[in-house]
Design a protein around this motif. Structure first.
Motif, short mmCIF file in Angstrom:
data_model
loop_
_atom_site.label_atom_id
_atom_site.label_comp_id
_atom_site.label_asym_id
_atom_site.label_seq_id
_atom_site.Cartn_x
_atom_site.Cartn_y
_atom_site.Cartn_z
N LEU A 78 6.58 -4.37 -0.61
CA LEU A 78 7.17 -5.54 -1.29
C LEU A 78 8.67 -5.63 -1.02
CD1 LEU A 78 5.59 -5.75 -4.86
CD2 LEU A 78 5.43 -7.46 -3.07
N HIS A 81 9.52 -6.15 2.99
CA HIS A 81 9.24 -7.51 3.49
C HIS A 81 9.62 -8.58 2.47
CE1 HIS A 81 7.17 -5.68 6.89
NE2 HIS A 81 6.42 -4.98 6.05
N ILE A 85 7.95 -12.41 1.52
CA ILE A 85 7.01 -12.41 0.40
C ILE A 85 7.73 -12.94 -0.84
CG2 ILE A 85 5.44 -10.99 -1.01
CD1 ILE A 85 5.37 -9.00 1.33
N MET A 91 -0.01 -8.86 -6.34
CA MET A 91 -0.19 -8.40 -4.97
C MET A 91 -1.61 -7.87 -4.82
SD MET A 91 1.88 -4.77 -4.63
CE MET A 91 1.44 -3.33 -5.62
N SER A 150 0.97 -4.49 6.22
CA SER A 150 1.35 -5.54 5.28
C SER A 150 1.04 -6.92 5.85
CB SER A 150 2.84 -5.46 4.98
OG SER A 150 3.19 -4.18 4.47
N VAL A 152 1.06 -11.23 4.62
CA VAL A 152 1.45 -12.21 3.61
C VAL A 152 0.41 -13.32 3.63
CG1 VAL A 152 2.99 -13.46 5.21
CG2 VAL A 152 3.27 -13.71 2.73
N LEU A 228 1.72 -10.61 -1.15
CA LEU A 228 1.42 -9.45 -0.32
C LEU A 228 -0.05 -9.07 -0.37
CD1 LEU A 228 2.43 -6.92 1.37
CD2 LEU A 228 2.61 -5.75 -0.83
#
Length: 233
Positions: A78, A81, A85, A91, A150, A152, A228
């Motif tokens: 989190l 990025h 995000i 998430m 990860s 989005v 995320l």
């Protein structure tokens, strides 16, 4: 000559005045003494300081459903990025260490701390023997593998092959070909409860995060755009 009465009075006054001046000079500056409050006037009461309890956020995942290592990595993602995000109310975390028959897709409410879980599949290239465990991961097109890292969410969409879905963009070298590979969240028959009851595990996707048809509508709406999704094994 006898001094006159007037002269004696003036002389005495001068002497007293001289004594007064000398006394004042020797005593230093005069200090004003506090005056008493006028009769009948009540002085204001001193302000009372009230201690306020600090606002304490609810604990994250109080039931301990998510592995600590996995939760720590997702929370770090989190921050890493944060520019990509913008939505940080919820998430999504996928634990690919768990068997496909287990609930392993976690929706984590970052405000309330609560966690909801459901099932999701992995790619056939990640589990060629169809054991129910993902064992390999790849970002290569046509590998049919799941990718870790990860993502989005890029918003709800619809496709001719899979119907309603949620688009994903990969944010790391391990999954940055997600759009090219059409890695999405969608519903599938092989992720439905009757398939699980019959086979003891979910079927395999081409790398997508497939979920039960009944789970998709609410999940699709709640994932939305800008949140995320973190997958790890």
């Amino acid at each position: 000559m006898r001094p006159s009465r007037r002269g004696m009075i003036l002389g005495g006054a001068a002497l007293l005045g001289g004594c007064s001046t000398a006394a004042a000079q020797s005593a230093g500056p005069l200090v004003a003494l506090p005056t008493a409050a006028p009769t009948g006037v009540v002085p204001p009461a001193p302000a009372i300081q009230v201690a306020m309890d600090p606002v304490v956020a609810p604990p994250l995942d109080p039931r301990g459903l998510v592995r600590k290592e996995l939760m720590g990595r997702a929370m770090a993602a989190l921050d890493i990025h944060h520019a990509r995000i913008p939505r940080r109310d919820r998430m999504y975390v996928v634990d690919f260490k768990r068997h496909s028959g287990e609930e392993r897709l976690y929706e984590i409410d970052l405000h309330a701390g609560t966690v909801a879980i459901l099932r999701t599949s992995h790619g056939r290239g990640s589990d060629p023997a169809h054991t129910g465990f993902a064992q390999a991961f790849s970002n290569t097109p046509e590998s049919w593998c799941s990718s870790v890292g990860s993502y989005v969410t890029a918003g709800p969409s619809w496709g001719p092959a899979q119907g309603p879905n949620v688009l994903l963009d990969g944010l790391e070298y391990s999954n940055d070909k997600a759009r090219e590979r059409a890695i999405i969240v969608h519903g599938a028959d092989y992720a439905d409860p009757d398939f699980l009851a019959r086979e003891g595990k979910l079927g395999r996707s081409y790398g997508c995060f497939s979920v039960a048809h009944a789970d998709l509508p609410a999940l699709r709406e709640r994932m939305g755009e800008g949140r995320l999704l973190f997958a790890f094994a």
